[in-house]
Enzyme design. Structure first.
Site, short mmCIF file in Angstrom:
data_model
loop_
_atom_site.label_atom_id
_atom_site.label_comp_id
_atom_site.label_asym_id
_atom_site.label_seq_id
_atom_site.Cartn_x
_atom_site.Cartn_y
_atom_site.Cartn_z
N GLY A 15 7.43 -8.39 14.03
CA GLY A 15 7.58 -9.41 15.09
C GLY A 15 7.36 -8.80 16.46
N LYS A 16 6.53 -7.77 16.51
CA LYS A 16 6.29 -7.07 17.79
C LYS A 16 5.63 -7.99 18.82
CE LYS A 16 3.82 -3.93 15.68
NZ LYS A 16 4.11 -4.27 14.28
N ASN A 38 -6.89 -5.00 12.45
CA ASN A 38 -6.02 -5.08 11.27
C ASN A 38 -4.66 -5.65 11.68
OD1 ASN A 38 -5.63 -2.75 12.79
ND2 ASN A 38 -5.13 -1.44 11.05
N GLY A 40 -2.09 -8.26 13.65
CA GLY A 40 -2.10 -9.70 13.90
C GLY A 40 -0.81 -10.06 14.59
N GLN A 226 0.84 -2.19 13.77
CA GLN A 226 1.32 -1.74 12.45
C GLN A 226 2.75 -1.21 12.60
OE1 GLN A 226 -2.20 -0.34 13.19
NE2 GLN A 226 -2.61 -2.45 12.66
N THR A 302 -3.31 -11.62 9.47
CA THR A 302 -4.71 -11.20 9.42
C THR A 302 -5.38 -11.62 8.11
OG1 THR A 302 -4.18 -9.34 10.83
CG2 THR A 302 -6.23 -9.18 9.62
P1 IMP Z 1 -5.95 -0.90 7.04
O1 IMP Z 1 -5.19 -0.64 8.29
O2 IMP Z 1 -6.74 -2.18 7.04
O3 IMP Z 1 -6.78 0.29 6.62
O4 IMP Z 1 -4.88 -1.09 5.85
C1 IMP Z 1 -4.05 -0.02 5.40
C2 IMP Z 1 -2.65 -0.51 5.07
O5 IMP Z 1 -2.00 -0.90 6.26
C3 IMP Z 1 -2.61 -1.74 4.14
O6 IMP Z 1 -1.45 -1.64 3.34
C4 IMP Z 1 -2.44 -2.89 5.11
O7 IMP Z 1 -1.82 -4.01 4.51
C5 IMP Z 1 -1.54 -2.26 6.15
N1 IMP Z 1 -1.66 -2.87 7.47
C6 IMP Z 1 -2.66 -2.70 8.36
N2 IMP Z 1 -2.42 -3.40 9.48
C7 IMP Z 1 -1.24 -4.00 9.30
C8 IMP Z 1 -0.43 -4.84 10.13
O8 IMP Z 1 -0.75 -5.15 11.29
N3 IMP Z 1 0.73 -5.27 9.58
C9 IMP Z 1 1.13 -4.91 8.34
N4 IMP Z 1 0.43 -4.12 7.55
C10 IMP Z 1 -0.75 -3.67 8.01
#
Ligand code: IMP
Length: 432
Positions: A15-16, A38, A40, A226, A302
């Site tokens: 929830g950032k 990546n 959202g 993330q 995302t």
């Molecule tokens: P990537 O960042 O697309 O390479 O994904 C690598 C891992 O990070 C996967 O498990 C994704 O679901 C997770 N991930 C990447 N971005 C997010 C985010 O913003 N929120 C939650 N998980 C993320």
């Protein structure tokens, strides 16, 4: 003026976005320092939902400067789409609010295709990436043949040459290893030239821009994407993202010294979620897990994937506090716990019959860890309209107090709903 870093303490989706949006009121500058689309962020402002993946959520407030640091990977198509969408929504020329690092690397069509091809090849062992080309873009950066935003400003022949070198490598992989169609050099080059024309005014040397902001006493908010447990070094490798998600990277990416940071805030969701594969000791594969997912709307912004849900994990949170040097935490989605008779919290792990209080580096060990849970009494009241801390149900306050005591840092804010207004602010780091 204070400079504040805000990061996720769990596996992302804490929830950032809402907290960044809220704190932006007191910041002049908002900086994204890692990751790409990546991420959202869902924002709800006066009942309207906005989903942003790349541009810092601070953009919703007129006059705020939004910076994309060198550690971010930029998909030009997404960036241009967001700029267009935000202009339509707000009627403002968003580009004038943006500063894009000339050192930030680009995500190209070939990175996206490689990401998806690799995931397919991994089969059952897939990471569960977002398929946005994040990992391959960071690979190109580290392999030192990546293209950067600054390259868009280079003479056309030079840009064409760099792109051709990179695509030659990528197309070899796509065709020979993954048996896929190659990516068109002509089409990608055209896209880059179009983007260059639009983005040129915003592409700058970020460290000098930041130095100017620091000199003139602007308040700066660094927005993590993330979460800590997805960090490339300290997370649940290899089930992580490909960037450093930790607070320390805010300074490296923006090109400022670490002494400029006044407060580091970690966002903690009142329970834990994880998208994609990888160990998750507190996971609930039962009715309570389903209840948290439904009530918390735990579906990816995302990718739309259902998130795995579990109880709060203090072992992981203490690790996150240590890795980021957290001063305080923002507790989000407390309202989702309303109605639960008992709320459980993981205090330690049981590994091979032994109680441990550290977060293992080996995923084989982490997979074997069972949570040692403590129970707290729940509350029935709807808390979504509570705006004062003392008006929260007694059991909710007891839960927060227990977390503060066990984590050793205070809750600077409690969020009781998705709207900007549904927030109990106890301490403003910008006023410190
Ligand atoms: P990537 O960042 O697309 O390479 O994904 C690598 C891992 O990070 C996967 O498990 C994704 O679901 C997770 N991930 C990447 N971005 C997010 C985010 O913003 N929120 C939650 N998980 C993320």
């Amino acid at each position: 003026m204070a400079n504040v870093v805000l990061i996720g303490t769990q596996w992302g989706d804490e929830g950032k976005g809402k907290i960044v949006d809220l704190l932006t009121e007191w910041a002049n500058v908002v900086v994204r320092f890692q990751g790409g689309n990546n991420a959202g962020h869902t924002l709800v402002i006066e009942g309207r939902r906005y989903a942003l993946h790349l541009i810092p959520s601070g953009i919703m407030r007129p006059g705020k400067v939004c910076v994309i640091g060198s550690g971010v990977v930029v998909d030009l198509k997404i960036l241009l789409d967001e700029i267009r969408l935000l202009k339509e929504e707000s009627g403002r020329e968003i580009i004038s609010q943006l500063i894009l690092s000339d050192e930030a690397h680009l995500i190209l069509e070939s990175h996206r295709r490689l990401d998806q091809a690799r995931e397919r090849q991994r089969g059952e062992a897939k990471i569960g990436t977002t398929g946005r080309g994040i990992g391959p873009a960071y690979e190109s950066k580290m392999a030192r043949w990546g293209l950067r935003l600054g390259d868009l400003l280079a003479p056309e022949a030079e840009l064409h040459q760099r792109l051709a070198t990179l695509l030659e490598q990528h197309n070899l992989l796509l065709e020979k290893i993954y048996r896929e169609e190659p990516v068109s050099l002509v089409a990608v080059f055209r896209e880059l030239k179009e983007a260059a024309a639009l983005l040129k005014p915003a592409i700058r040397k970020v460290p000098y821009e930041m130095a100017r902001c620091l000199d003139s006493g602007e308040a700066i908010l660094f927005e993590g994407a993330q979460g800590t447990l997805l960090d490339i070094d300290h997370g649940t490798y290899p089930f992580v993202t490909s960037s450093s998600t930790l607070a320390a990277n805010a300074c490296a990416s923006a090109g400022i010294g670490v002494r400029h940071i006044d407060e580091v805030v970690g966002v903690i969701k009142a329970y834990t979620t994880r998208v994609g594969s990888g160990p998750f000791p507190v996971e609930l594969e039962d009715e309570t897990g389903d209840q948290l997912r439904d009530k918390g709307g735990e579906f990816g912004t995302t990718t739309g994937r259902p998130r795995r849900c579990g109880w709060l994990d203090l072992v992981a949170l203490r690790y996150a506090i240590m890795l980021n040097g957290l001063d305080s935490f923002a507790l989000t989605k407390l309202d989702v716990l309303s109605g639960l008779k008992k709320i459980k919290v993981c205090e330690a792990y049981r590994l091979n019959g032994r109680i441990i209080d550290y977060f293992p580096s080996s995923i084989t060990e982490l997979e074997r860890c069972e949570p040692v849970l403590t129970e707290y009494p729940g509350w029935d009241e709807d808390i979504t309209a509570v705006l004062e801390y003392d008006r929260l149900p007694e059991n909710a306050r007891a839960y927060i107090a227990a977390l503060e005591q066990k984590l050793g840092i205070p809750a600077m804010l409690v969020s009781v709903g998705p709207d900007r207004a549904q927030t109990i602010l106890r301490h403003n780091p910008f006023a410190a």
